[in-house]
Design a protein around this motif. Structure first.
Motif, PDB file in Angstrom:
ATOM      1  N   GLY A   1       9.774  24.537  35.661  1.00  0.00           N
ATOM      2  CA  GLY A   1       9.235  23.067  34.706  1.00  0.00           C
ATOM      3  C   GLY A   1       9.495  21.944  36.002  1.00  0.00           C
ATOM      4  O   GLY A   1       9.685  21.750  36.677  1.00  0.00           O
ATOM      5  N   ILE A   2       8.386  21.328  35.049  1.00  0.00           N
ATOM      6  CA  ILE A   2       7.786  20.037  35.387  1.00  0.00           C
ATOM      7  C   ILE A   2       8.146  18.687  34.477  1.00  0.00           C
ATOM      8  O   ILE A   2       7.418  18.543  33.547  1.00  0.00           O
ATOM      9  CB  ILE A   2       6.837  19.133  36.787  1.00  0.00           C
ATOM     10  N   PRO A   3      10.035  18.139  34.781  1.00  0.00           N
ATOM     11  CA  PRO A   3       9.936  17.278  34.477  1.00  0.00           C
ATOM     12  C   PRO A   3       8.944  15.829  33.899  1.00  0.00           C
ATOM     13  O   PRO A   3       8.854  15.110  34.682  1.00  0.00           O
ATOM     14  CB  PRO A   3      11.117  17.180  34.226  1.00  0.00           C
ATOM     15  N   LEU A   4       8.847  15.606  33.082  1.00  0.00           N
ATOM     16  CA  LEU A   4       7.931  13.609  31.947  1.00  0.00           C
ATOM     17  C   LEU A   4       9.002  12.945  31.548  1.00  0.00           C
ATOM     18  O   LEU A   4       9.449  13.675  30.081  1.00  0.00           O
ATOM     19  CB  LEU A   4       6.547  14.384  31.640  1.00  0.00           C
ATOM     20  N   ILE A   5       9.793  11.945  31.951  1.00  0.00           N
ATOM     21  CA  ILE A   5       9.842  11.487  31.278  1.00  0.00           C
ATOM     22  C   ILE A   5      10.260  10.371  30.552  1.00  0.00           C
ATOM     23  O   ILE A   5       8.763   9.479  31.271  1.00  0.00           O
ATOM     24  CB  ILE A   5      11.395  10.867  32.572  1.00  0.00           C
ATOM     25  N   LEU A   6       9.735  10.261  29.128  1.00  0.00           N
ATOM     26  CA  LEU A   6       9.296   9.728  27.733  1.00  0.00           C
ATOM     27  C   LEU A   6      10.412   8.720  28.213  1.00  0.00           C
ATOM     28  O   LEU A   6      10.009   7.232  27.601  1.00  0.00           O
ATOM     29  CB  LEU A   6       9.185  10.142  26.867  1.00  0.00           C
ATOM     30  N   GLY A   7      11.793   8.658  28.153  1.00  0.00           N
ATOM     31  CA  GLY A   7      12.909   7.483  27.660  1.00  0.00           C
ATOM     32  C   GLY A   7      13.262   7.633  26.781  1.00  0.00           C
ATOM     33  O   GLY A   7      13.212   8.707  26.247  1.00  0.00           O
ATOM     34  N   VAL A   8      13.937   6.178  25.908  1.00  0.00           N
ATOM     35  CA  VAL A   8      14.584   6.799  24.846  1.00  0.00           C
ATOM     36  C   VAL A   8      13.161   6.241  23.775  1.00  0.00           C
ATOM     37  O   VAL A   8      12.835   5.202  23.566  1.00  0.00           O
ATOM     38  CB  VAL A   8      16.041   5.401  25.133  1.00  0.00           C
ATOM     39  N   GLY A   9      13.592   7.312  22.455  1.00  0.00           N
ATOM     40  CA  GLY A   9      12.508   6.743  21.628  1.00  0.00           C
ATOM     41  C   GLY A   9      13.271   5.528  20.393  1.00  0.00           C
ATOM     42  O   GLY A   9      12.430   5.115  20.098  1.00  0.00           O
ATOM     43  N   GLY A  10      14.486   5.676  20.233  1.00  0.00           N
ATOM     44  CA  GLY A  10      14.943   4.576  19.223  1.00  0.00           C
ATOM     45  C   GLY A  10      15.271   5.430  18.100  1.00  0.00           C
ATOM     46  O   GLY A  10      14.302   6.625  18.060  1.00  0.00           O
ATOM     47  N   ASP A  11      15.019   4.858  17.369  1.00  0.00           N
ATOM     48  CA  ASP A  11      14.622   5.136  15.839  1.00  0.00           C
ATOM     49  C   ASP A  11      13.919   4.746  15.088  1.00  0.00           C
ATOM     50  O   ASP A  11      14.038   4.815  13.568  1.00  0.00           O
ATOM     51  CB  ASP A  11      16.231   5.149  14.830  1.00  0.00           C
ATOM     52  N   SER A  12      13.106   4.346  15.449  1.00  0.00           N
ATOM     53  CA  SER A  12      11.277   3.623  14.623  1.00  0.00           C
ATOM     54  C   SER A  12      10.292   4.519  14.641  1.00  0.00           C
ATOM     55  O   SER A  12      10.140   5.107  16.564  1.00  0.00           O
ATOM     56  CB  SER A  12      11.487   2.592  15.013  1.00  0.00           C
ATOM     57  N   VAL A  13       9.344   4.591  13.714  1.00  0.00           N
ATOM     58  CA  VAL A  13       8.677   4.711  14.002  1.00  0.00           C
ATOM     59  C   VAL A  13       7.825   4.707  14.711  1.00  0.00           C
ATOM     60  O   VAL A  13       7.059   5.706  15.618  1.00  0.00           O
ATOM     61  CB  VAL A  13       7.544   4.864  12.493  1.00  0.00           C
ATOM     62  N   GLU A  14       7.068   3.942  15.057  1.00  0.00           N
ATOM     63  CA  GLU A  14       6.735   3.365  16.284  1.00  0.00           C
ATOM     64  C   GLU A  14       7.077   3.326  18.081  1.00  0.00           C
ATOM     65  O   GLU A  14       5.905   3.935  18.461  1.00  0.00           O
ATOM     66  CB  GLU A  14       6.379   1.411  15.935  1.00  0.00           C
ATOM     67  N   ALA A  15       8.500   3.240  17.740  1.00  0.00           N
ATOM     68  CA  ALA A  15       8.369   3.378  19.014  1.00  0.00           C
ATOM     69  C   ALA A  15       8.467   4.719  19.252  1.00  0.00           C
ATOM     70  O   ALA A  15       7.689   5.146  20.498  1.00  0.00           O
ATOM     71  CB  ALA A  15      10.382   3.087  18.993  1.00  0.00           C
ATOM     72  N   LEU A  16       8.573   5.563  18.326  1.00  0.00           N
ATOM     73  CA  LEU A  16       8.571   7.126  18.864  1.00  0.00           C
ATOM     74  C   LEU A  16       7.361   7.828  18.703  1.00  0.00           C
ATOM     75  O   LEU A  16       7.077   8.522  19.533  1.00  0.00           O
ATOM     76  CB  LEU A  16       9.747   7.929  17.449  1.00  0.00           C
ATOM     77  N   ASN A  17       6.293   6.806  17.791  1.00  0.00           N
ATOM     78  CA  ASN A  17       5.334   7.417  18.314  1.00  0.00           C
ATOM     79  C   ASN A  17       4.337   7.093  19.426  1.00  0.00           C
ATOM     80  O   ASN A  17       4.128   8.294  20.120  1.00  0.00           O
ATOM     81  CB  ASN A  17       4.085   6.938  16.740  1.00  0.00           C
ATOM     82  N   GLU A  18       5.079   5.916  20.022  1.00  0.00           N
ATOM     83  CA  GLU A  18       4.280   5.626  21.156  1.00  0.00           C
ATOM     84  C   GLU A  18       4.694   6.575  22.532  1.00  0.00           C
ATOM     85  O   GLU A  18       3.974   6.740  23.067  1.00  0.00           O
ATOM     86  CB  GLU A  18       5.307   3.649  21.191  1.00  0.00           C
TER      87      GLU A  18
END
Ligand code: AMP
Ligand code: MG
Length: 433
Positions: free
Chosen positions: A232-249
């Motif tokens: 596969g081809i990985p696409l790194i989104l990084g760390v989302g933290g534990d907040s709704v906004e950060a994860l959604n983004e």
């Protein structure tokens, strides 16, 4: 409030079946053949040519009529006039008549009239060799039969036949066959883009220094490396933290991908908001899987603009992430790539120590498999905590301690899913231990 939220206790096989039931094979794409390694052919390939295209010499020697060599031996050579010389790739040459021969190189077309090749070693060429064109006669020292040292037109591939079937995994041999047929590109099922999201407020990126309570995000890198390893081809989104906004983004950034893999935030007593975010964006099933490590995992479909994005939620502990990846993400990636065999390569080995199973789950024990006295043996890598990532560094396999048993005893036979083969392992052990 959590909607579409189901809790299930299931076996590894059930989880794999549910995941594969919702994963679809991706579209084909045309690519240069060398970029297609390990991809699945999406068309039948027919040959437009015969290979070899002409009868040709299998050895360096002399093209003859076999009949003319009758009775030839070291003590009574048959002497033939040499009428031409043909190199590989040569297009124009003479033919031979009864009682003549032509000096010929491996791969050069067999001249008309010839039906066999006498190798140099079976001639007296060494005694006679003169500059090119000046050699007029050669002594043949042994008989040949019609067809000896000849490669016949189409003996490898006949013109018009189906050489590679739709669904074939392209290895170096298949890529070579495509090249020999004159294909510079092939239609293959495309590689999946897998977006990877780490969750957890405790995580910092690898290039940041650690402050109190923080750890480096390692799961993104093990997952990305596994994605690459399986095509596969990985696409790194990084760390989302534990907040709704950060994860959604972060999830928004991965919506165009073919699958989203998250790590962390899916265990039952979790404080995380991962479950909530994913639930609000589609459907998610939280699973308690009968395995150790890797018990809490999740699978769902995120609604995206143009359809549904499969989402696999791996547990956060670094070993759990990797073990669950092998069991669940690997088959999903292979299926998307059009492959049909999903099981990890496994062997039966003798286990060299007792492993207790205290809660009846299937244990994936990290082991070192080596061969001794003609038998494969496995021993544990040491402490087996799901946070001890170096237990994966030492392991070349995952020994399966069956569910619903009290464990296995030293000397029992167990199945090991191989992560690597053991031959290179012995070298690694000598270097590091
Ligand atoms: P969680 O499932 O989110 O409760 O995480 C379980 C454990 O795994 C915690 O100790 C986390 O700190 C750890 N963990 C979660 N995500 C990562 C990550 N990306 N890299 C390393 N460790 C992680
Ligand atoms: Mg967490």
């Amino acid at each position: 409030m959590l909607r579409n939220y189901v809790k299930l206790m299931i076996s590894v096989e059930e989880a794999v079946e549910k995941i594969l039931g919702l994963i679809e094979v991706l579209d084909p794409e045309e690519k240069p053949i060398l970029d297609c390694l390990e991809q699945v052919l999406a068309e039948d390939v027919y040959s437009g040519v015969s290979i070899p295209p002409l009868d040709n010499a299998a050895m360096d020697g002399y093209a003859v009529r076999a009949e003319d060599t009758l009775g030839a031996s070291e003590t009574s050579p048959v002497v033939l006039p040499v009428v031409d010389e043909i190199a590989a790739g040569c297009g124009a040459y003479k033919e031979i008549n009864a009682g003549t021969c032509i000096r010929i190189m491996t791969g050069a077309p067999l001249p008309k009239g010839a039906n066999a090749v006498v190798p140099f070693e079976d001639t007296d060429e060494k005694e006679h060799r003169l500059p090119l064109g000046e050699l007029s006669r050669i002594g043949i020292l042994s008989e040949v039969r019609s067809g000896t040292n000849v490669r016949f037109r189409g003996e490898d591939i006949q013109e018009g036949v189906r050489v590679l079937a739709n669904g074939t995994v392209l290895r170096p041999a298949e890529i070579g066959v495509l090249a020999s047929l004159g294909y510079s590109s092939a239609m293959v099922i495309r590689r999946p883009v897998v977006s990877i999201l780490a969750t957890g407020d405790e995580l910092v990126e690898v290039d940041q220094s650690l402050t109190a309570g923080k750890i480096h995000n390692s799961n993104t890198y093990t997952i990305a490396a596994e994605v690459l390893r399986y095509g596969g081809i990985p696409l790194i989104l990084g760390v989302g933290g534990d907040s709704v906004e950060a994860l959604n983004e972060k999830i928004d950034q991965g919506l165009f991908s073919d699958m989203l893999i998250t790590s962390g935030g899916v265990s039952l007593g979790n404080y995380d908001v991962v479950k909530e975010v994913l639930t609000n964006r589609g459907e998610i099933s939280l699973w308690t899987i009968c395995m150790k490590p890797g018990k809490p995992s999740a699978f769902g479909m995120i609604t995206s603009g143009n359809g549904k994005l499969p989402h696999l939620g791996l547990p956060g502990n670094p070993v759990s992430t990797m073990v669950a990846f092998e069991q669940f993400a690997r088959p999903a990636i292979l299926k998307m790539m059009g492959k049909s065999v999903f099981d990890k390569p496994s062997i039966e080995v003798i286990i060299d120590e007792d492993v207790r199973n205290t809660d009846g789950r299937r244990i994936y024990t990290r082991v070192i498999v080596t061969k001794r006295g003609g038998e494969y043996h496995a021993r544990l890598t040491g402490p087996q905590g799901s946070g001890i990532l170096t237990s994966m560094v030492w392991a070349n396999g995952l020994a399966i301690i069956p569910e619903n048993t009290a464990g296995v005893r030293e000397g029992d036979r167990v199945i090991v899913q191989m992560l690597n083969w053991s031959e290179d392992w012995i070298v690694k052990e000598e270097k590091l231990r």
